[in-house]
Scaffold this motif. Structure first.
Motif, short mmCIF file in Angstrom:
data_model
loop_
_atom_site.label_atom_id
_atom_site.label_comp_id
_atom_site.label_asym_id
_atom_site.label_seq_id
_atom_site.Cartn_x
_atom_site.Cartn_y
_atom_site.Cartn_z
N ALA A 103 0.83 -1.21 0.00
CA ALA A 103 0.00 0.00 0.00
C ALA A 103 0.86 1.25 0.00
O ALA A 103 0.62 2.20 -0.76
N ALA A 104 1.89 1.26 0.84
CA ALA A 104 2.76 2.43 0.91
C ALA A 104 3.49 2.64 -0.41
O ALA A 104 3.61 3.75 -0.90
N TYR A 105 3.93 1.56 -1.01
CA TYR A 105 4.74 1.68 -2.23
C TYR A 105 3.90 2.16 -3.42
O TYR A 105 4.32 3.03 -4.17
N VAL A 106 2.72 1.57 -3.59
CA VAL A 106 1.93 1.94 -4.76
C VAL A 106 1.02 3.13 -4.48
O VAL A 106 0.25 3.55 -5.34
N VAL A 107 1.12 3.70 -3.28
CA VAL A 107 0.30 4.84 -2.86
C VAL A 107 -1.19 4.51 -2.98
O VAL A 107 -1.96 5.19 -3.66
N ARG A 711 15.23 11.07 -9.70
CA ARG A 711 16.47 10.32 -9.56
C ARG A 711 16.19 9.07 -8.76
O ARG A 711 15.31 9.04 -7.91
N LYS A 712 16.97 8.04 -9.05
CA LYS A 712 16.74 6.72 -8.48
C LYS A 712 16.67 6.73 -6.94
O LYS A 712 15.92 5.96 -6.33
N ASP A 713 17.41 7.61 -6.31
CA ASP A 713 17.47 7.58 -4.85
C ASP A 713 16.38 8.43 -4.20
O ASP A 713 16.33 8.57 -2.98
N VAL A 714 15.48 9.00 -5.00
CA VAL A 714 14.42 9.83 -4.42
C VAL A 714 13.21 8.97 -4.09
O VAL A 714 12.68 8.29 -4.97
N PRO A 715 12.77 8.95 -2.84
CA PRO A 715 11.52 8.21 -2.56
C PRO A 715 10.35 9.02 -3.12
O PRO A 715 10.11 10.15 -2.68
N VAL A 716 9.67 8.45 -4.09
CA VAL A 716 8.65 9.25 -4.78
C VAL A 716 7.30 9.24 -4.08
O VAL A 716 6.47 10.12 -4.30
N GLN A 717 7.07 8.25 -3.21
CA GLN A 717 5.73 8.12 -2.62
C GLN A 717 5.29 9.34 -1.82
O GLN A 717 4.17 9.83 -2.02
N PRO A 718 6.14 9.87 -0.93
CA PRO A 718 5.69 11.07 -0.20
C PRO A 718 5.42 12.24 -1.14
O PRO A 718 4.47 13.01 -0.92
N LEU A 719 6.22 12.35 -2.20
CA LEU A 719 6.01 13.43 -3.17
C LEU A 719 4.64 13.26 -3.84
O LEU A 719 3.89 14.23 -4.00
N LEU A 720 4.33 12.03 -4.23
CA LEU A 720 3.08 11.77 -4.93
C LEU A 720 1.89 12.07 -4.03
O LEU A 720 0.91 12.70 -4.43
N ARG A 721 1.99 11.62 -2.79
CA ARG A 721 0.91 11.84 -1.85
C ARG A 721 0.64 13.34 -1.65
O ARG A 721 -0.50 13.80 -1.74
N ALA A 722 1.72 14.06 -1.40
CA ALA A 722 1.58 15.49 -1.15
C ALA A 722 1.04 16.20 -2.40
O ALA A 722 0.22 17.11 -2.32
N ILE A 737 -2.78 6.80 -9.54
CA ILE A 737 -1.33 6.88 -9.40
C ILE A 737 -0.75 5.56 -9.86
O ILE A 737 -1.18 4.50 -9.42
N ASP A 738 0.20 5.62 -10.76
CA ASP A 738 0.84 4.41 -11.26
C ASP A 738 2.35 4.54 -11.00
O ASP A 738 3.04 5.24 -11.73
N VAL A 739 2.82 3.89 -9.95
CA VAL A 739 4.24 3.93 -9.63
C VAL A 739 4.93 2.88 -10.49
O VAL A 739 4.46 1.75 -10.59
N ASP A 740 6.03 3.23 -11.11
CA ASP A 740 6.73 2.36 -12.08
C ASP A 740 5.80 1.95 -13.22
O ASP A 740 5.49 0.77 -13.38
N PRO A 741 5.32 2.91 -14.00
CA PRO A 741 4.37 2.55 -15.06
C PRO A 741 5.01 1.66 -16.12
O PRO A 741 6.19 1.81 -16.44
#
Ligand code: ADP
Ligand code: ZN
Length: 745
Positions: A103-107, A711-722, A737-741
């Motif tokens: 859930a956390a990963y795919v938002v 960038r690969k080292d950026v956790p995108v989930q908090p960004l997407l949520r916000a 939201i499609d993480v790693d489309p």
């Protein structure tokens, strides 16, 4: 929800925040559990499945161990009460952690992921005992018939069997068994249900492995019991990868554990089950969309109890509550079918790795054409690679040749070149089998009016209607819209003016029928299995059996024939349009085309007779085609990797897509613009769009895409949520939201 609810107090109690209340996660799109009060006398443990009120209804939920629930400030006495506890083994902690992690990963809301784990609530009830029969006292007056004698002879060993088992063994009808029971010669006994795949024996002897198979198998077996590891089993088609990973399954079983084998849905064939049965002497439990609800209930229950030892399933099997998982295998790991594109959008291969890591067990990813992601993970040392470089029993790799369509274009409205036609004729003359591959269902992908050029399109989607001549319809492959071909053009009024443009497999079958009228031909696609054989897995299995039994000379099929099947007499494969997958702006278009064509080519010459593959293309110089003919996969992947690195694309960066959709185009555009304004921006994150999605209209909804590249080292989930939270989204608009489309439609 109905059924027996245990209110016993046998389970030691562990509970949430305060005594008398528990947090319960519900299978609905809520992020956190709700608190419920616990009635006196009901002891609940974390992981217990419970029945709770939700609004006017009752629903199933799971007692969760959330540190903080959303209701923590509500007084206990104002909470609704848990209605009862199901008599089922509690959901294991690792399964709960996995659900939260996904859930956390795919938002997605945790409850939406829980829903996938609760897809078969029937399993929450203890399975009912079934009726079996064993020998009773045979009355002297019993009328004896041959059928009755046979049944009685079988029953003489005193074992209890179901009526249908007796009927099968004796070759008689059920009525014979019932008649004997009525006469008292057989007596009914109640037997506990047999759980699927309960007595698979890890010590059951397997085949002797070839040397490189043995080396790979030993390496996999050594991983069992040593915590988490990821191994990429990379072997050419026909090298015997399946036999190798079966050893991993066997090792998990010998360690007293369960094993999970994930396959793309269409690879879950009867042929695979037979191979499993040959290796282990019994069948695995199956889990996919066509499994009956009765069977699902048993499999779910068996898995939860730990009695079902091996599950072979499609991606959703990943959410089963294994208490004793010992190993996971993902076969055909490169397949995009592992990406679930609706509801909770997730990639089952990637999430399988997460599950293995949470469970601390080994996972094997298996492929002849591994994904670039996996190859890169091997390079950076995250995965270990095992190679199987040659085909089993010395079968040679097929020779792949390109047919340059610019040099030998087929005549108008025909699609097979002379080279392919001659080769098929020769193959058939030798009494061998041939296959024509085209990854497009139907008769023609486009229908247009010869008088005015008007094209028939789907009213709900940005897509042409595909003619399906066999079913006499025009079909949208995106939304399923179907209509009859009109008699006159709706644009210019000309009658009988429609022309089919381009081929689908039905049209190839028509061409083949004229060329080889004597050949026994079969058409294989997800919607058409043979002529008049219907569709669905059973029809497909029967068709595959016919091909194997050499009751068929020429197979004409889509990707459904590309996977895993072993046809010893098939020596020629003709690819009708190798360029098909290269159109469009898909990031992985080349990679996927290579994988698919390689897989199709792998169908040729899998036994003693050498195989030949002819690939028709307008772009013989394309690097996909060059890699295929020269069998230089690794060089191809290196170039692919370099390109992605230069373009800062995955696996060298992260992508996430937002898809905004709604019925009102202006409103969709407005929200897409608002999202663009609110987009996160920094030197490590870039947002592209909004742009109309290639399918700008799908099922009557307008669609716009925004693409976040980080960038690969950026956790995108908090960004997407916000990001999504920053814009007020009206209820008429959906933002996915499609993480790693993977799909860029
Ligand atoms: P892959 O999955 O790598 O394409 P398969 O596992 O389908 O290859 O193996 C190809 C064929 O060789 C199958 O028919 C399989 O049963 C057979 N085979 C592989 N290994 C062995 C073995 N050790 N002994 C007997 N047959 C084998
Ligand atoms: Zn449509």
């Amino acid at each position: 929800m109905s059924g027996p609810i245990s209110t016993s107090t046998s389970t030691p109690h562990v509970s949430g925040a305060a005594a008398g209340r528990v947090p319960v996660l519900l299978p609905y799109p809520f992020g956190e559990p709700f608190d419920y009060s616990v009635p006196a006398g009901l002891a609940l443990a974390v992981g217990d499945y419970v029945r709770v009120p939700l609004g006017p209804r009752e629903t199933v939920g799971v007692v969760w161990d959330a540190p903080q629930s959303r209701d923590s400030r509500i007084e206990s006495k104002r909470l609704k009460a848990v209605a009862g506890r199901f008599d089922a083994p509690p959901m294991p902690a690792a399964t709960r952690r996995f659900i939260e992690w996904v859930a956390a990963y795919v938002v997605a809301p945790t409850g939406a992921v829980l829903r996938m784990a609760l897809s078969s609530t029937g399993g929450l009830e203890p399975p009912r005992a079934s009726v079996a029969f064993r020998l009773g006292s045979v009355p002297p007056s019993l009328k004896r018939s041959h059928a009755r004698e046979r049944v009685l002879a079988i029953a003489a060993d005193g074992l209890a069997r179901s009526a249908s088992e007796f009927a099968d063994l004796a070759g008689c009808g059920l009525a014979v068994v019932r008649g004997l029971a009525d006469a008292g010669a057989l007596v009914a006994v109640s037997v506990p249900p047999r759980m699927p795949a309960a007595d698979i024996d890890g010590a059951y002897p397997g085949p002797a492995l070839a040397e490189d198979q043995q080396v790979a198998a030993d390496a996999l077996v050594a991983q069992v019991g040593s915590g988490f590891s990821v191994t990429l089993l990379d072997g050419v088609t026909g090298s015997g990868k399946t036999e190798v990973y079966f050893e991993l399954v066997a090792a998990a079983l010998r360690a007293g554990k369960q094993a999970l084998v994930l396959l793309p849905e269409i690879a879950l064939s009867a042929q695979f089950l037979q191979r499993f049965e040959r290796r282990f002497g019994t069948r695995p439990a199956l889990w996919h969309s066509d499994v009956s609800s009765t069977q699902r209930r048993l499999v779910w229950r068996g898995v939860a109890e730990g009695t079902t030892k091996v599950v072979v399933g499609a991606r959703s099997a990943l959410f089963l509550p294994f208490p004793e998982l010992g190993a996971i295998i993902v076969d055909e790991e490169h397949e995009s079918a592992f990406k679930q594109e609706d509801g909770v959008i997730y990639h089952a291969r990637d999430m399988a790795i997460v599950r293995a890591s949470i469970e601390q067990v080994p996972i094997a990813l298996v492929s002849a054409t591994p994904s670039l992601e996996s190859i890169v993970n091997v390079e950076i040392g995250r995965f270990t690679k095992l190679d199987l470089p040659s085909r089993h029993a010395g079968a040679s790799k097929p020779a792949i040749e390109l047919v340059d369509l610019r040099k030998e274009p087929p005549p108008r409205n025909r699609f097979l070149s002379k080279t392919v036609i001659d080769a098929i004729s020769e193959t058939l003359a030798r009494g061998e089998q041939a296959m024509l591959f085209l990854n497009r269902r139907g008769y023609a992908p486009l229908t247009l009016c010869r008088a005015c050029g008007h094209r028939l399109r789907c009213p709900n989607c940005t897509a042409w209607l595909v003619e399906h001549r066999f079913h006499r319809t025009l079909l949208c492959h995106h939304c399923g819209h179907a209509e009859r071909q009109p008699e006159t053009c709706e644009n210019c009024g000309t009658a009988d003016s429609f022309a089919a443009v381009g081929p689908g497999i039905e049209r190839i079958a028509e061409e083949a029928g004229a060329l080889w009228p004597e050949a026994r031909t079969i058409l294989l696609a997800s919607d058409t299995v043979g002529a008049g054989m219907g569709a669905g897995p059973a029809a497909l299995d029967e068709a595959i059996r016919k091909v194997q039994a050499h009751e068929i000379d020429l197979v004409i099929g889509t990707q459904i024939v590309a996977k895993g099947h072993h046809f010893p007499m098939l020596t020629l494969v003709g690819v009708v349009d190798a360029d098909l997958g290269l159109a469009g702006g898909d990031l992985r278009a080349s990679e996927r085309t290579y994988q698919l064509l390689h897989q199709v080519a792998g169908r040729a010459g899998r036994a003693e007779r050498p195989g030949r593959v002819l690939v028709q293309t307008w772009m013989p110089e394309h690097r996909v085609m060059q890699a295929l003919v020269s069998d230089r996969r690794d060089a191809f992947l290196r170039v692919e990797a370099e390109e992605r690195q230069v373009a800062r694309m995955p696996p060298y960066s992260r992508l996430a897509a937002l898809i905004v959709s709604g019925a009102d185009q202006a409103q969709v555009d407005q929200i897409a613009r608002d999202l663009a304004k609110a987009a996160p921006r920094s030197d490590t994150v870039q947002v592209l769009g909004p742009a109309p999605a290639p399918l700008a209209l799908l099922r009557g909804r307008h669609r716009r895409r925004l693409l976040l590249k980080a960038r690969k080292d950026v956790p995108v989930q908090p960004l997407l949520r916000a990001w999504v939270d920053a814009v007020e989204i009206p209820s008429s608009i959906r933002v996915q939201i499609d993480v790693d489309p993977y799909s860029f439609l």
